[in-house]
Design an enzyme around this catalytic site. Structure first.
Site, PDB file in Angstrom:
ATOM      1  N   GLY A   1       0.717  -1.182  -0.112  1.00 46.86           N
ATOM      2  CA  GLY A   1      -0.169  -0.080  -0.130  1.00 46.86           C
ATOM      3  C   GLY A   1       0.885   1.054  -0.122  1.00 46.86           C
TER       4      GLY A   1
ATOM      5  CD  GLU B   1       4.419  -1.057  -1.687  1.00 40.93           C
ATOM      6  OE1 GLU B   1       4.663   0.124  -1.281  1.00 40.93           O
ATOM      7  OE2 GLU B   1       3.433  -1.643  -0.908  1.00 40.93           O
TER       8      GLU B   1
ATOM      9  N   PRO C   1      -4.972   7.872  14.869  1.00 41.55           N
ATOM     10  CG  PRO C   1      -5.507  10.109  15.901  1.00 41.55           C
ATOM     11  CD  PRO C   1      -5.795   8.745  15.904  1.00 41.55           C
TER      12      PRO C   1
ATOM     13  CD  GLU D   1      11.804 -11.137   1.433  1.00 42.88           C
ATOM     14  OE1 GLU D   1      11.860 -12.504   1.525  1.00 42.88           O
ATOM     15  OE2 GLU D   1      12.343 -10.704   2.507  1.00 42.88           O
TER      16      GLU D   1
END
Length: 140
Positions: free
Chosen positions: A38, A58, A75, A104
């Site tokens: 992400g 990724e 938060p 990786e």
């Protein structure tokens, strides 16, 4: 004029592979450890498009998003700054390979996940496993 400090939108993706496995990346940059694929949403980019892009960058995988799972907003979830992460569940075929800011990428059986998880990804994966096993989603 007032300057506002707003949370930054991010996305994460729980990628399901055959054999009850999920994909994690080992981060190249701090905070170090294993994480869901992400990253940050670009200006003008939809959340789902950002999730697909980040997964491809990724892991090299083409993910099909199945559902929007939950949005995590504590938060303290990211030590660098306040982020909001919309998490998707997706499916892919093949084996991941680390690229971009992932040192990786690896598929782990859901019952053998690494302990060194970054951010709040341990919580996210625990919520996901509860959902897959019971059908119950995280409550607000």
């Amino acid at each position: 004029m007032a300057s506002y400090k707003n949370p930054v939108p991010t996305v994460d993706c729980i990628i399901e592979l055959a054999g009850e496995r999920v994909v994690l990346i080992r981060r190249k940059n701090p905070p170090l450890g294993w994480a869901l694929p992400g990253g940050f949403v670009d200006e003008g980019e939809r959340l789902d498009v950002a999730a697909v892009r980040e997964v491809k960058e990724e892991t090299g995988l083409d993910v099909e998003l199945v559902e929007q799972f939950f949005t995590y907003s504590d938060p303290s979830r990211d030590p660098r700054r306040h982020t909001l992460s919309t998490v998707f569940i997706g499916r892919a075929r093949g084996e991941p390979r680390g690229a971009d800011d992932a040192a990786e990428a690896k598929a782990f059986p859901v019952d053998a996940l690494p302990r060194e998880l970054c951010f709040d990804h341990g919580t996210i994966l625990a919520d996901y496993l509860t959902y897959k096993r019971t059908g119950q989603r995280r409550k607000l």
